[in-house]
Design a protein around this motif. Structure first.
Motif, short mmCIF file in Angstrom:
data_model
loop_
_atom_site.label_atom_id
_atom_site.label_comp_id
_atom_site.label_asym_id
_atom_site.label_seq_id
_atom_site.Cartn_x
_atom_site.Cartn_y
_atom_site.Cartn_z
N UNK A 45 -16.47 -30.38 -39.14
CA UNK A 45 -17.56 -30.70 -40.07
C UNK A 45 -18.66 -31.50 -39.37
N UNK A 46 -18.27 -32.53 -38.60
CA UNK A 46 -19.25 -33.34 -37.87
C UNK A 46 -20.03 -32.47 -36.87
N UNK A 47 -19.34 -31.60 -36.18
CA UNK A 47 -19.98 -30.72 -35.21
C UNK A 47 -21.01 -29.82 -35.89
N UNK A 48 -20.63 -29.23 -37.01
CA UNK A 48 -21.53 -28.33 -37.72
C UNK A 48 -22.74 -29.08 -38.26
N UNK A 49 -22.54 -30.30 -38.75
CA UNK A 49 -23.66 -31.10 -39.24
C UNK A 49 -24.63 -31.44 -38.11
N UNK A 50 -24.09 -31.79 -36.95
CA UNK A 50 -24.94 -32.10 -35.80
C UNK A 50 -25.72 -30.87 -35.35
N UNK A 51 -25.05 -29.71 -35.35
CA UNK A 51 -25.72 -28.47 -34.96
C UNK A 51 -26.85 -28.14 -35.95
N UNK A 52 -26.59 -28.37 -37.22
CA UNK A 52 -27.58 -28.07 -38.25
C UNK A 52 -28.81 -28.98 -38.10
N UNK A 53 -28.58 -30.22 -37.67
CA UNK A 53 -29.68 -31.18 -37.49
C UNK A 53 -30.40 -30.97 -36.16
N UNK A 54 -29.92 -30.07 -35.36
CA UNK A 54 -30.54 -29.80 -34.06
C UNK A 54 -30.19 -30.84 -33.02
#
Length: 55
Positions: A45-54
């Protein structure tokens, strides 16, 4: 799977960006068997959120 086969991962050993929480090693006498990685849903989840934020 027997608890003795589950090995909690060490972040220093795997690197800080691993999504793996633990590995399941083969039992004694089964060294040529495959290994299973157990993923950590919170890290994913943290990884996906970071990816989404660029990042």
């Amino acid at each position: 799977m027997p608890i003795r086969c589950i090995d909690e991962t060490n972040q220093a050993m795997l690197g800080q960006h691993t999504l793996t929480k633990a590995i399941v090693k083969s039992d004694a006498g089964q060294e040529k068997a495959e290994m299973l990685s157990i993923l950590d849903p919170l890290k994913i989840e943290r990884y996906l959120l970071l990816e989404k934020q660029g990042r």
